[in-house]
Design an enzyme around this catalytic site. Structure first.
Site, PDB file in Angstrom:
ATOM      1  N   ASP A  36     -13.561  36.473 -47.435  1.00  0.00           N
ATOM      2  CA  ASP A  36     -12.716  36.979 -47.995  1.00  0.00           C
ATOM      3  C   ASP A  36     -11.622  38.023 -47.519  1.00  0.00           C
ATOM      4  OD1 ASP A  36     -11.171  37.730 -50.358  1.00  0.00           O
ATOM      5  OD2 ASP A  36     -12.378  37.008 -51.262  1.00  0.00           O
ATOM      6  N   VAL A  63      -7.902  32.194 -44.937  1.00  0.00           N
ATOM      7  CA  VAL A  63      -8.141  31.200 -44.602  1.00  0.00           C
ATOM      8  C   VAL A  63      -7.507  30.057 -44.218  1.00  0.00           C
ATOM      9  CG1 VAL A  63      -9.609  30.765 -46.934  1.00  0.00           C
ATOM     10  CG2 VAL A  63      -7.264  30.213 -47.586  1.00  0.00           C
ATOM     11  N   TYR A 155       1.491  25.079 -56.798  1.00  0.00           N
ATOM     12  CA  TYR A 155       0.265  26.379 -57.503  1.00  0.00           C
ATOM     13  C   TYR A 155      -0.436  24.030 -57.626  1.00  0.00           C
ATOM     14  CZ  TYR A 155      -3.944  26.712 -59.723  1.00  0.00           C
ATOM     15  OH  TYR A 155      -5.409  27.515 -60.435  1.00  0.00           O
ATOM     16  N   LYS A 159      -2.982  21.973 -55.602  1.00  0.00           N
ATOM     17  CA  LYS A 159      -4.098  21.840 -56.199  1.00  0.00           C
ATOM     18  C   LYS A 159      -4.664  20.116 -56.784  1.00  0.00           C
ATOM     19  CE  LYS A 159      -6.171  25.977 -57.096  1.00  0.00           C
ATOM     20  NZ  LYS A 159      -7.440  25.919 -56.085  1.00  0.00           N
ATOM     21  N   THR A 193      -4.318  37.483 -58.625  1.00  0.00           N
ATOM     22  CA  THR A 193      -2.822  36.989 -58.091  1.00  0.00           C
ATOM     23  C   THR A 193      -1.664  36.618 -59.000  1.00  0.00           C
ATOM     24  OG1 THR A 193      -3.015  35.425 -57.291  1.00  0.00           O
ATOM     25  CG2 THR A 193      -2.815  37.298 -55.971  1.00  0.00           C
TER      26      THR A 193
END
Length: 250
Positions: A36, A63, A155, A159, A193
């Site tokens: 993280d 990441v 988003y 995804k 977030t």
């Protein structure tokens, strides 16, 4: 124990669904590397696991950074001897942006949610091959299946990319005994977030069509991830597991 002698990396493991998954894995016997950007929170989760008798360590992980990914995978193998499981949970919300056509938001969300998953698989797969196989669980979302108002399309796009990448990985690495599945949370507790989706009035509208009539809990997600990661799912690869209270059944 369902993950005895297994070694796992859980990204976004400092909070929320990632932390719940890391704790669940450790209780089932796995050695867990928590990755993280939140160093203090991540170290606390690792310390909590150790205090409860489990085995865990923390590594700072952005990441979107390829070299960082390489270093964390190397650290995991050096510290725990191998890599069996990767949980690509790290992600950011698409509801924290007022400008829903922001190019910068597109690049940021796609970078974390999609490119981060790709990079994780890129560096985990070679180590899983050495270990004789493995399991990858990639966090997608109900947002990877349907469109939504009030959320940046990055988003949904990110995804959706995770959903399809997971199928691609399942096909490409099946003969290496590496299983790849995507998991799709529904309405869950707000993310760090989150913006609009953390608003009680907006959340009430999101929950209205959910057949079970409530939001999910992080431990319910962790239980589903555990199943896909474990040998109980040994003949399951390339699937989409919806943990959404029936939202997508409507």
């Amino acid at each position: 124990m369902r993950l005895a002698n297994k070694v796992a990396i859980v990204t976004g493991g400092a909070s929320g669904m990632g932390a719940a998954t890391a704790r669940r894995f450790a209780r089932e016997g796995a050695k867990v590397m928590i990755g993280d950007v939140l160093e203090d929170d991540g170290r606390k989760v690792a310390a909590d696991i150790a205090s409860a008798g489990g085995t865990a360590a923390f590594a700072k992980l952005d990441v979107t950074d390829e070299e960082n990914w390489k270093a964390v995978v190397e650290q995991t193998v050096r510290q725990f001897g191998k890599l069996d499981i990767l949980v690509n949970n790290a992600g950011i919300s698409g509801s924290g942006y007022q400008d829903l056509m922001s190019t910068q938001a597109w690049e940021t969300v796609m970078g974390v949610n999609a490119t981060g998953v790709f990079l994780g698989m890129k560096y985990a797969v070679p180590e899983m091959r050495k270990a004789g196989g493995g399991s990858i669980v990639n966090f997608s979302s109900i947002s990877g299946v349907v469109g939504q108002k009030g959320i940046h399309m990055a988003y949904n796009a990110s995804k959706g990319a995770v959903r399809t990448m997971s199928k691609s990985g399942a096909v490409q690495w099946g003969r290496d005994k590496i299983r790849v599945n995507s998991i799709h949370p529904g309405v869950m507790p707000p993310m760090r977030t989150s913006g609009l989706t953390a608003d009680p009035e907006f959340r009430a509208k999101m929950l209205a069509p959910v057949p079970l009539g409530r939001a999910g809990e992080v431990d319910e997600m962790a239980n589903a991830v555990l199943f896909l990661a474990s040998d109980e799912a040994s003949y399951i690869t390339g699937i989409e597991l919806y943990v959404d209270g029936g939202f997508l059944a409507v």
